[in-house]
Design a protein around this motif. Structure first.
Motif: not given
Length: 398
Positions: A47-52
């Protein structure tokens, strides 16, 4: 590169609803709603936030003394670009700069903080020849493709005033650098036209780009920008030229800023900033409206110019937001976009996002949303580069 199909499950791309990101051969192939059936080898995003992955568009990894005992900053006289250049030339041999071990250490710090691609300038001069390039190439090889590195041969000590440097830049172009650099042609070489003519000719002859450090202020700075714009168009190098720093732009009159930015857009010239404190804010909205690519970089890290820097590009995005007075959520998100997906053109990529067709470069963070990421700069929980996990909980796994 990872060839097996892998799915990163239950992550929140840019803080949105939970999704599964599938990748193969180092490329994202599919992004779907979370909830698919896990298979052996899949990764749990918890459930962690993802960015490139972060893109460091302006670095100097060859200059660093990282990995060596602390080097106290002792230079105090003549605090100018010329003075810092002279001090670095006098002292670098005492610390074996450049060397592969320190360049590798800096790249590892980049990875630890989520940077998966970088453009680095590498000193090329009469004292060390192409040793810096060789050190960086060896460091990249040592990390086995874990971080994508584009190289710029950088004549830090000048070009025309140091006979033989132009030839070294040609040799660097032949040795595989992606771009050649230049430095303040008006104040360092005292010949704007002469330096630029030589550099652009090498770029045309060898099919490389041009990335220029331009620190000059006022009318001289504006004149240099105009010359770069004209020569880029005349040489047919649209999309292959970048200006680094460009401190004068933020201090020019609005009408001149608009003229310059329109010229940058016409010539396809990109811009990088390290968001240095005390400098004038860039006309970022004008640049954005005209489609001028804007990248963020760390500049030098723990070198003879300054002891500061930790390789964390997210902190540069934070500094960029503070310098430009950002407070609203959309602006805070934009700062992170400049540190990630908008960095694509600076590392030779057409796409660098969380979508099918983009490199599988993904950073996971424990944060509520992207503005929260920017203002807290939390630890990078997982860093994926080219489809493989290269760092976890602040530790590089290489």
């Amino acid at each position: 590169m990872v060839h097996k199909k892998i799915t990163l499950r239950n992550v929140r791309p840019w803080g949105a609803e939970a999704a599964d990101i599938t990748f193969s051969d180092g490329i994202i192939t599919e992004v779907t709603r979370a909830g698919g059936v896990s298979e052996p080898g899949d990764l749990d995003g918890a459930g962690l936030l993802a960015v490139p992955g972060f893109v460091n568009a302006h670095a100097h990894i060859d200059k660093s003394w990282w990995g060596k005992p602390w080097v106290s900053y002792t230079y105090s006289e003549n605090p100018t670009v010329e003075g810092w250049i002279a001090n670095e030339r006098a002292e670098r041999g005492n610390y074996d700069i450049p060397n592969t071990a320190s360049a590798t250490a800096v790249l590892r710090e980049f990875l630890r903080h989520g940077t998966t691609a970088t453009r680095t300038h590498i000193d090329v001069d009469l004292g060390i020849g192409l040793k810096g390039l060789e050190s960086v190439q060896a460091a990249v090889a040592e990390l086995d493709g874990a971080i994508h590195v584009e190289t710029v041969a950088f004549p830090q000590d000048g070009v025309l005033r140091r006979p033989g440097v132009m030839r070294l830049l040609e040799e660097a172009a032949q040795a595989g650098v992606h771009s050649i650099g230049g430095l303040d042609p008006g104040t360092i070489d005292g010949d704007v036209e002469g330096q630029l003519e030589g550099l652009f000719q090498i770029a045309v002859d060898h099919g490389v780009g041009v990335d220029l450090h331009l620190h000059d202020f006022g009318s001289l700075g504006a004149y240099e920008y105009r010359q770069v714009i004209r020569r880029t168009i005349d040489a047919g190098l649209q999309g292959k030229v970048s200006i680094s720093h460009g401190f004068a732009l933020g201090a020019l009159q609005p009408s001149v800023q608009e003229e310059i930015v329109e010229g940058l857009a016409e010539a396809g010239i990109s811009w990088t900033t390290v968001a240095m404190s005390g400098t004038a804010p860039l006309p970022w909205q004008l640049m954005r409206d005209h489609g001028v690519p804007l990248g963020l970089g760390t500049d030098g890290i723990r070198d003879l110019w300054s002891p500061f820097g930790d390789g964390d590009l997210l902190r540069v995005a934070f500094a960029f937001a503070r310098l430009h007075g950002f407070r609203h959520d959309d602006k805070l998100v934009m700062a992170v976009e400049h540190a990630t997906k908008h960095g694509a053109p600076f590392v030779g990529r057409g796409e660098h996002g969380l979508a099918a067709g983009a490199p599988a470069d993904i950073v996971l963070l424990d944060a509520e949303n992207v503005p929260d990421v920017l203002v807290r700069c939390p630890q990078r929980r997982v860093v994926i580069s080219g489809g493989r996990v290269v760092a976890r909980d602040g530790e590089v796994l290489l």
